[in-house]
Design a protein around this motif. Structure first.
Motif, PDB file in Angstrom:
ATOM      1  N   ARG A 225       0.474  -1.214   0.079  1.00 52.99           N
ATOM      2  CA  ARG A 225      -0.034  -0.038  -0.143  1.00 52.99           C
ATOM      3  C   ARG A 225       0.860   1.429   0.156  1.00 52.99           C
ATOM      4  O   ARG A 225       0.411   2.350  -0.181  1.00 52.99           O
ATOM      5  N   TYR A 226       2.214   1.051   0.354  1.00 53.42           N
ATOM      6  CA  TYR A 226       3.002   2.453   0.459  1.00 53.42           C
ATOM      7  C   TYR A 226       4.091   2.489  -0.780  1.00 53.42           C
ATOM      8  O   TYR A 226       4.389   3.431  -1.129  1.00 53.42           O
ATOM      9  N   VAL A 227       4.725   1.146  -1.163  1.00 55.83           N
ATOM     10  CA  VAL A 227       5.746   1.145  -1.989  1.00 55.83           C
ATOM     11  C   VAL A 227       5.633   0.077  -2.890  1.00 55.83           C
ATOM     12  O   VAL A 227       4.959  -0.869  -2.679  1.00 55.83           O
ATOM     13  N   LYS A 228       6.544   0.145  -4.085  1.00 53.77           N
ATOM     14  CA  LYS A 228       6.282  -0.885  -5.082  1.00 53.77           C
ATOM     15  C   LYS A 228       6.926  -2.205  -4.643  1.00 53.77           C
ATOM     16  O   LYS A 228       7.871  -2.149  -3.449  1.00 53.77           O
ATOM     17  N   SER A 229       6.646  -3.387  -4.954  1.00 55.15           N
ATOM     18  CA  SER A 229       7.015  -4.677  -4.715  1.00 55.15           C
ATOM     19  C   SER A 229       8.392  -4.938  -4.559  1.00 55.15           C
ATOM     20  O   SER A 229       8.846  -5.679  -3.637  1.00 55.15           O
ATOM     21  N   GLY A 230       9.106  -4.220  -5.462  1.00 56.77           N
ATOM     22  CA  GLY A 230      10.784  -4.539  -5.357  1.00 56.77           C
ATOM     23  C   GLY A 230      11.232  -4.057  -4.372  1.00 56.77           C
ATOM     24  O   GLY A 230      12.668  -4.278  -4.053  1.00 56.77           O
ATOM     25  N   LEU A 231      10.557  -3.015  -3.515  1.00 53.10           N
ATOM     26  CA  LEU A 231      11.312  -2.680  -2.412  1.00 53.10           C
ATOM     27  C   LEU A 231      11.033  -3.075  -1.064  1.00 53.10           C
ATOM     28  O   LEU A 231      11.470  -2.801   0.119  1.00 53.10           O
ATOM     29  N   ARG A 232      10.728  -4.404  -1.024  1.00 52.41           N
ATOM     30  CA  ARG A 232      10.359  -5.065   0.319  1.00 52.41           C
ATOM     31  C   ARG A 232      11.634  -5.352   1.010  1.00 52.41           C
ATOM     32  O   ARG A 232      11.553  -5.246   2.167  1.00 52.41           O
ATOM     33  N   PRO A 233      12.677  -5.907   0.570  1.00 46.29           N
ATOM     34  CA  PRO A 233      14.044  -5.945   1.138  1.00 46.29           C
ATOM     35  C   PRO A 233      14.293  -4.639   1.855  1.00 46.29           C
ATOM     36  O   PRO A 233      14.905  -4.670   3.234  1.00 46.29           O
ATOM     37  N   LEU A 234      14.468  -3.551   1.489  1.00 50.35           N
ATOM     38  CA  LEU A 234      14.684  -2.246   2.070  1.00 50.35           C
ATOM     39  C   LEU A 234      13.710  -1.978   3.229  1.00 50.35           C
ATOM     40  O   LEU A 234      14.194  -1.477   4.125  1.00 50.35           O
ATOM     41  N   VAL A 235      12.456  -2.497   3.018  1.00 50.80           N
ATOM     42  CA  VAL A 235      11.430  -2.025   4.087  1.00 50.80           C
ATOM     43  C   VAL A 235      11.825  -3.004   5.461  1.00 50.80           C
ATOM     44  O   VAL A 235      11.738  -2.454   6.500  1.00 50.80           O
ATOM     45  N   LEU A 236      12.119  -4.127   5.011  1.00 53.74           N
ATOM     46  CA  LEU A 236      12.574  -5.254   6.267  1.00 53.74           C
ATOM     47  C   LEU A 236      13.914  -4.647   6.835  1.00 53.74           C
ATOM     48  O   LEU A 236      13.944  -4.965   8.143  1.00 53.74           O
ATOM     49  N   LEU A 237      14.915  -4.111   5.936  1.00 56.17           N
ATOM     50  CA  LEU A 237      16.010  -3.787   6.450  1.00 56.17           C
ATOM     51  C   LEU A 237      15.851  -2.469   7.502  1.00 56.17           C
ATOM     52  O   LEU A 237      16.500  -2.365   8.423  1.00 56.17           O
ATOM     53  N   ALA A 238      15.077  -1.578   7.130  1.00 58.51           N
ATOM     54  CA  ALA A 238      14.801  -0.240   7.929  1.00 58.51           C
ATOM     55  C   ALA A 238      14.057  -0.816   8.989  1.00 58.51           C
ATOM     56  O   ALA A 238      14.589  -0.211  10.268  1.00 58.51           O
ATOM     57  N   GLY A 239      13.308  -1.645   9.100  1.00 61.53           N
ATOM     58  CA  GLY A 239      12.510  -2.346  10.486  1.00 61.53           C
ATOM     59  C   GLY A 239      13.774  -2.893  11.235  1.00 61.53           C
ATOM     60  O   GLY A 239      13.836  -2.479  12.485  1.00 61.53           O
ATOM     61  N   VAL A 240      14.713  -3.634  10.783  1.00 62.76           N
ATOM     62  CA  VAL A 240      15.611  -4.227  11.705  1.00 62.76           C
ATOM     63  C   VAL A 240      16.561  -3.023  12.299  1.00 62.76           C
ATOM     64  O   VAL A 240      17.064  -3.154  13.479  1.00 62.76           O
ATOM     65  N   VAL A 241      16.905  -1.948  11.372  1.00 60.99           N
ATOM     66  CA  VAL A 241      17.815  -1.191  11.759  1.00 60.99           C
ATOM     67  C   VAL A 241      17.191  -0.288  13.033  1.00 60.99           C
ATOM     68  O   VAL A 241      17.883   0.144  13.925  1.00 60.99           O
ATOM     69  N   LEU A 242      15.892   0.070  12.921  1.00 65.13           N
ATOM     70  CA  LEU A 242      15.270   0.826  13.917  1.00 65.13           C
ATOM     71  C   LEU A 242      15.068   0.223  14.974  1.00 65.13           C
ATOM     72  O   LEU A 242      15.286   0.644  16.178  1.00 65.13           O
ATOM     73  N   ILE A 243      14.714  -1.253  15.089  1.00 67.55           N
ATOM     74  CA  ILE A 243      14.867  -1.842  16.361  1.00 67.55           C
ATOM     75  C   ILE A 243      16.132  -2.150  16.980  1.00 67.55           C
ATOM     76  O   ILE A 243      16.229  -1.833  18.271  1.00 67.55           O
ATOM     77  N   ALA A 244      17.178  -2.195  16.101  1.00 71.59           N
ATOM     78  CA  ALA A 244      18.408  -2.263  16.588  1.00 71.59           C
ATOM     79  C   ALA A 244      18.752  -0.946  17.443  1.00 71.59           C
ATOM     80  O   ALA A 244      19.614  -0.780  18.202  1.00 71.59           O
TER      81      ALA A 244
END
Length: 235
Positions: free
Chosen positions: A28-47
């Motif tokens: 709903r926010y970004v195109k499908s190819g950006l999924r790895p970056l969304v997951l990476l951003a989540g990991v970085v924020l939690i860390a």
């Protein structure tokens, strides 16, 4: 805001990104190819949240007093919680009717199957109809899926929104519909259209962009696709 509140907000935002990236919510926010970056951003924020909390605890152990920040700062968590609890709808007919068609000339036209009905995306049909004069579409049964929007005069169009990166830059490609249409067409209804190419064209009243027509022989309501912005599954 104190360090605990900062850590909590970072953790919530990171968890939200991980939740979105491991489900279809991120589409709903970004195109499908950006999924790895969304997951990476989540990991970085939690860390980052964990590191911030660890640093604050170490610093607290070495000082005599602690400043308490106003509790109202926790209200900043509400927008993050809203992202988790309320998924925004995909852009639809309102955006399409107020934005000019984004049809551009393709670099080329890949060969199509020689026999049987052709299942095309909205952008593929529109590009071939306008810039290839329908050479590969003539005398073929076509199947195209999109959602309905009505222009200022009430004329129906079949639309798909395309993304360059994210929903903020979404732009529509439109096909005008004629022929055997249902008596009532509600905006945002998803349809699978069966029809044939016609050389008839019109111009988008928003930006004067070219809009080809499709001669409809049958229209069938279908569920909205998992990724409303991606047409690769429709070709």
């Amino acid at each position: 805001m104190n360090r605990v509140a900062q850590s909590a907000l970072l953790f919530l935002l990171g968890a939200t990104l991980l939740h979105a990236g491991t489900t279809d919510l991120y589409l709903r926010y970004v195109k499908s190819g950006l999924r790895p970056l969304v997951l990476l951003a989540g990991v970085v924020l939690i860390a980052t949240a964990a590191a911030t909390l660890w640093y604050d605890r170490r610093r607290a152990d070495s000082r005599q007093h602690h400043h308490h920040e106003p509790r109202i700062s926790w209200l900043l968590a509400l927008p993050v919680l809203a992202l988790i609890l309320v998924a925004p709808p995909a852009l639809g007919s309102y955006s399409a009717s107020h934005t000019g068609t984004a049809l551009t000339k393709p670099f080329g036209f890949p060969d199509l199957p020689a026999d049987g009905p052709l299942r095309l995306g909205v952008a593929d049909y529109a590009g071939r109809a306008v810039y290839d004069e329908g050479r590969s579409l003539r005398d073929r049964e076509l199947k195209i899926t999109g959602f309905v929007t009505l222009d200022r005069s009430g004329a129906p169009h079949l639309v798909r929104m395309g993304l360059n990166c994210c929903a903020a830059d979404a732009q529509p490609v439109k096909i005008a519909l004629t022929g055997n249409l249902p008596p009532v067409l509600a905006p945002d209804t998803w349809l699978e259209i069966t029809g044939r190419y016609t050389p008839r064209r019109t111009k988008d009243p928003v930006n004067d962009g070219p809009i080809p027509y499709l001669e409809v022989t049958r229209a069938k309501p279908v569920p909205a696709p998992t990724d409303p912005y991606d047409e690769t599954g429709n070709t």
